[in-house]
Enzyme design. Structure first.
Site, PDB file in Angstrom:
ATOM      1  CB  SER A 132      -0.968  -0.072   1.189  1.00 55.22           C
ATOM      2  OG  SER A 132      -2.024   0.834   1.032  1.00 55.22           O
ATOM      3  CG  ASP A 253      -7.583  -3.463  -2.461  1.00 57.43           C
ATOM      4  OD1 ASP A 253      -8.203  -2.837  -1.570  1.00 57.43           O
ATOM      5  OD2 ASP A 253      -6.348  -3.412  -2.567  1.00 57.43           O
ATOM      6  CG  HIS A 282      -5.798  -2.564   0.967  1.00 60.91           C
ATOM      7  ND1 HIS A 282      -5.373  -2.252  -0.318  1.00 60.91           N
ATOM      8  CD2 HIS A 282      -5.098  -1.741   1.804  1.00 60.91           C
ATOM      9  CE1 HIS A 282      -4.465  -1.279  -0.259  1.00 60.91           C
ATOM     10  NE2 HIS A 282      -4.275  -0.962   1.026  1.00 60.91           N
TER      11      HIS A 282
END
Length: 304
Positions: A132, A253, A282
């Site tokens: 991320s 996601d 995620h």
């Protein structure tokens, strides 16, 4: 809040992190080469080096977690690689007094931290696995120091979370403002709603774990970092990356649409492959570690 308070909090920081570190195992950090400030940063960010092997792999976690997010992944790689783990300065496992609101307004300061860690540990070549926000930190770091990174492995990565014209980032500005408002007005309620959405899959243990690390963050720091992430736009620099990249994206996601993985494949300057995981969410390293391990193994097996 800034650097001036760091010294007086060093002892407090040690106590604060004692519980976080005592069950992790792993070797002590080697003697750092950059003097006091490098050593201090290694302590503040709970840097650990585990595993044995010639090749070095850096694991950098995303927003709302800390290095414990990699715990289910480590056993698969400790025998063959030297793994460097650390906490982002915003993580709940780091003494919040070290978070400087003036400094961490962009991802660049997080990149400074990463490069300082690698310098202090005398790392001259490494693989980088970033989840991320850390995927973007890795991209900027690799642009700054192309000699340092053999390959970037980017999990659920996005150069911009907001929609913009033809670009579909997944969020409208109004939706994001609502998120900020919810975080500010009742952080606990926001975490309870957000954690299951982010995990995506029906894996209660992963939801519980993500909730724990989100709750560990001080709410004002969490909100500040969230704003930083949503205001980031790295689309313009992707072409400057020279390292090979592997983009690992889950089938569904809540934070990153599938189209973003295709966008990264086209825009990243290095040779880029996309691996789609047949799972939702995620945080595949929390919810489906054994499935995530397969593309990670493939990615680490070669420099190309």
């Amino acid at each position: 809040m800034g650097g001036s308070s760091n010294n007086q909090n060093q002892n407090q920081n040690h106590n604060h992190n004692h519980n976080h570190n005592h069950n992790h195992g792993g070797s002590k950090v080697p003697e750092a080469s950059s003097g006091g400030s490098g050593n201090k940063l290694l302590q503040v960010l709970n840097v650990r080096v585990v595993g044995s092997g010639e090749r070095v792999v850096v694991l950098s976690h995303g927003f709302g977690t800390d290095q414990s997010a990699w715990n289910r992944i480590l056993p698969y790689f400790q025998r063959d690689y030297r793994l460097i783990l650390y906490d982002l300065i915003c993580a709940g496992s780091v003494n919040p007094d070290h978070f400087d609101f003036r400094r961490y307004t962009t991802l660049d300061s997080y990149v400074d931290d990463l490069l300082s860690i690698l310098h202090a540990l005398r790392v001259d070549r490494c693989f980088f696995i970033g989840h991320s926000i850390s995927a973007m930190i890795g991209i900027i770091a690799a642009i700054r120091r192309p000699d340092l990174f053999l390959k970037l492995i980017l999990i659920c990565a996005s150069p911009r979370f907001l929609n913009d014209g033809d670009y579909h980032g997944g969020f409208e500005r109004g939706e994001v403002e609502k998120v900020f408002f919810a975080m500010e007005s009742n952080y606990k309620a926001w975490v309870q709603g957000f954690a299951p959405l982010a995990v995506g899959a029906d894996v209660p243990a992963a939801v519980q774990e993500f909730s724990r690390t989100l709750f560990n963050m001080r709410p004002d720091i969490s909100l500040f970092v969230c704003r930083t992430v949503f205001n980031s736009d790295l689309r313009g620099v992707l072409g400057l990356v020279r390292a090979p990249c592997v983009v690992i994206q889950t089938a569904k996601d809540v934070s990153v649409p599938l189209s973003v993985a295709s966008y990264l494949k086209v825009q990243l300057g290095g040779r880029t492959t996309v691996e789609l995981l047949p799972v939702e969410g995620h945080l595949p390293h929390l919810s489906a570690p054994s499935i995530l391990v397969q593309p990670l193994r493939r990615a680490l097996a070669s420099h190309r």
